[in-house]
Design a protein around this motif. Structure first.
Motif, short mmCIF file in Angstrom:
data_model
loop_
_atom_site.label_atom_id
_atom_site.label_comp_id
_atom_site.label_asym_id
_atom_site.label_seq_id
_atom_site.Cartn_x
_atom_site.Cartn_y
_atom_site.Cartn_z
N ASP A 77 0.83 -1.21 0.00
CA ASP A 77 0.00 0.00 0.00
C ASP A 77 0.86 1.26 0.00
OD1 ASP A 77 -2.29 -1.55 0.00
OD2 ASP A 77 -2.59 -1.41 2.17
N GLU A 78 1.96 1.23 0.74
CA GLU A 78 2.83 2.40 0.85
C GLU A 78 3.66 2.63 -0.41
OE1 GLU A 78 4.66 3.10 4.82
OE2 GLU A 78 3.83 1.09 5.18
N ILE A 79 3.90 1.59 -1.18
CA ILE A 79 4.69 1.76 -2.40
C ILE A 79 3.82 1.83 -3.65
CG2 ILE A 79 6.73 0.67 -1.40
CD1 ILE A 79 6.07 -1.82 -3.13
N TYR A 82 4.62 4.20 -6.43
CA TYR A 82 5.89 4.02 -7.13
C TYR A 82 5.78 2.82 -8.06
CZ TYR A 82 7.68 6.84 -3.24
OH TYR A 82 7.91 7.83 -2.33
N LYS A 83 6.55 2.84 -9.12
CA LYS A 83 6.63 1.66 -9.97
C LYS A 83 7.27 0.54 -9.14
CE LYS A 83 8.17 0.07 -14.46
NZ LYS A 83 8.88 0.39 -15.70
N PHE A 91 12.36 4.34 -6.85
CA PHE A 91 12.18 5.65 -6.26
C PHE A 91 12.76 6.70 -7.21
CE2 PHE A 91 12.70 2.93 -2.32
CZ PHE A 91 11.34 2.91 -2.01
N PRO A 92 11.91 7.55 -7.80
CA PRO A 92 12.38 8.53 -8.79
C PRO A 92 13.39 9.52 -8.20
CG PRO A 92 9.98 8.36 -8.81
CD PRO A 92 10.46 7.60 -7.61
N LEU A 93 14.38 9.85 -9.01
CA LEU A 93 15.41 10.79 -8.57
C LEU A 93 14.91 12.23 -8.53
CD1 LEU A 93 18.47 9.28 -10.44
CD2 LEU A 93 18.11 9.35 -7.97
N ASP A 94 13.80 12.51 -9.18
CA ASP A 94 13.28 13.87 -9.15
C ASP A 94 12.34 14.11 -7.97
OD1 ASP A 94 11.06 12.44 -10.01
OD2 ASP A 94 10.71 13.66 -11.80
N GLN A 95 12.30 13.17 -7.05
CA GLN A 95 11.52 13.30 -5.81
C GLN A 95 12.44 12.99 -4.64
OE1 GLN A 95 8.08 10.69 -5.92
NE2 GLN A 95 7.63 11.23 -8.04
#
Length: 122
Positions: A77-79, A82-83, A91-95
């Motif tokens: 649920d927490e992920i 995210y893909k 985890f995207p680098l722009d976040q």
């Protein structure tokens, strides 16, 4: 990229922003498990203590975090934003890195590894 000889070598092969994100993930792992053993496995940084804690790797647009299938299921649920796949999350680098979530996943893996060792002794 040639096979890195160690984690430092691996990190240095990435841009500064990616290195920063990977250093954050590494710091969280050592915060939870100061005794963790660091190595390169499957070509990426790997951390073990009483078994695998997690692997992670740098990519062009994300950090791939690999805590195993059970952790992914427990934290599904927490992920969900995210893909993710059976044993991984991106985890995207722009976040900002979700350091609290990563910490809880590593704690889960530590507890799981400890329980597995206890079960084998019984």
């Amino acid at each position: 990229m040639l096979k890195p000889k160690d984690v430092k070598d691996y990190f240095l092969s990435y841009p500064e922003a990616t290195q920063h994100a990977m250093n954050q993930v590494k710091a969280v792992i050592y915060k939870v498990v100061p005794e963790a053993e660091e190595s390169i496995s499957y070509g990426i940084p790997t951390y073990k203590y009483r078994g695998l804690l997690a692997h992670f790797g740098g990519y062009d647009k994300h950090i791939g975090f690999y805590p195993g299938a059970k952790a992914i299921e427990v934290f599904k649920d927490e992920i969900s934003g995210y893909k993710n796949a059976k044993g991984s999350v991106q985890f995207p680098l722009d976040q900002p890195m979700p350091l609290d979530l990563i910490e809880r996943m590593v704690r889960f893996r530590l507890e799981e590894n400890t329980a597995n060792i206890k079960a084998k002794k019984e």
